[in-house]
Design a protein around this motif. Structure first.
Motif, short mmCIF file in Angstrom:
data_model
loop_
_atom_site.label_atom_id
_atom_site.label_comp_id
_atom_site.label_asym_id
_atom_site.label_seq_id
_atom_site.Cartn_x
_atom_site.Cartn_y
_atom_site.Cartn_z
N ARG A 208 3.84 14.19 -17.46
CA ARG A 208 3.96 13.21 -18.54
C ARG A 208 3.61 11.84 -17.98
N PRO A 209 3.35 10.87 -18.84
CA PRO A 209 3.07 9.53 -18.32
C PRO A 209 4.27 8.96 -17.55
N VAL A 210 3.98 8.22 -16.51
CA VAL A 210 5.01 7.59 -15.70
C VAL A 210 4.72 6.10 -15.63
N THR A 211 5.71 5.30 -16.00
CA THR A 211 5.60 3.86 -15.85
C THR A 211 5.97 3.54 -14.41
N THR A 212 5.10 2.83 -13.71
CA THR A 212 5.37 2.52 -12.30
C THR A 212 5.60 1.03 -12.13
N ALA A 213 6.41 0.70 -11.14
CA ALA A 213 6.70 -0.70 -10.87
C ALA A 213 6.98 -0.88 -9.39
N ASP B 146 0.83 -1.21 0.00
CA ASP B 146 0.00 0.00 0.00
C ASP B 146 0.86 1.25 0.00
N SER B 147 1.93 1.24 0.80
CA SER B 147 2.85 2.38 0.84
C SER B 147 3.50 2.58 -0.52
N ALA B 148 3.85 1.47 -1.16
CA ALA B 148 4.46 1.54 -2.49
C ALA B 148 3.50 2.18 -3.48
N GLN B 149 2.26 1.73 -3.46
CA GLN B 149 1.26 2.28 -4.38
C GLN B 149 1.10 3.77 -4.16
N ASP B 150 1.02 4.20 -2.89
CA ASP B 150 0.88 5.62 -2.58
C ASP B 150 2.07 6.42 -3.09
N ALA B 151 3.28 5.91 -2.88
CA ALA B 151 4.49 6.61 -3.31
C ALA B 151 4.53 6.74 -4.83
N LEU B 152 4.16 5.68 -5.53
CA LEU B 152 4.19 5.72 -6.99
C LEU B 152 3.10 6.64 -7.54
#
Length: 151
Positions: A79-84, A64-70
């Motif tokens: 611009r579009p950002v690819t997240t992983a 969940d923290s990862a998702q929030d940070a991304l």
């Protein structure tokens, strides 16, 4: 010869100290019209160190923290950002992601969630600088009273 930056990876852990590195990476992306990849690594050691009964809860909370940070990185970008999200040893995962995605530069803060007062030596940033075949741009958090031209 002017270097080309087509692929920029920004490593984030969602901490306040990494926000400046995100701004600098996004500024690079704007200047060079580069693609942006935001990467969050769930530290497998942190999960493994938690008591067995709460490991899955810990993994979910870190996810969940990862998702929030991304999402924060993506919302900051124009611009579009690819997240992983990857799980493993942070320095190793950052290095492998950069290589796998033909990154031209990796941007990251020098202090993160667990090291607000820790020096660079011994940190994830230091290990990435030492081992990554891709250039690494480390961005330190400014102390109170210092200007921030990247803001």
């Amino acid at each position: 010869m002017i270097p080309e930056f087509d692929q920029i990876v920004v490593a984030t852990d969602g901490s306040e100290s990494v926000r400046r590195a995100v701004r600098v990476a996004l500024d690079f992306a704007d200047r060079f019209d580069a693609a942006v990849h935001a990467l969050y690594v769930v530290d497998e050691g942190e999960v493994a160190a938690s008591p067995e009964p709460v490991r899955e809860e810990m993994r979910a909370a870190l996810g969940d923290s990862a998702q929030d940070a991304l999402e924060e990185v993506a919302a900051t970008a124009d611009r579009p950002v690819t997240t992983a999200i990857r799980e493993g040893r942070p320095a190793t995962e950052i290095r492998e992601y950069a290589v796998d995605h033909d990154a031209d530069v990796v941007a990251m803060g020098t202090r993160g969630r667990h090291g607000e007062n820790r020096f660079l030596i011994g940190s994830v940033a230091e290990r990435v600088v030492r081992t990554c075949p891709v250039p690494v741009l480390t961005v330190r958090q400014l102390d109170a009273g210092e200007g921030d031209e990247a803001a």
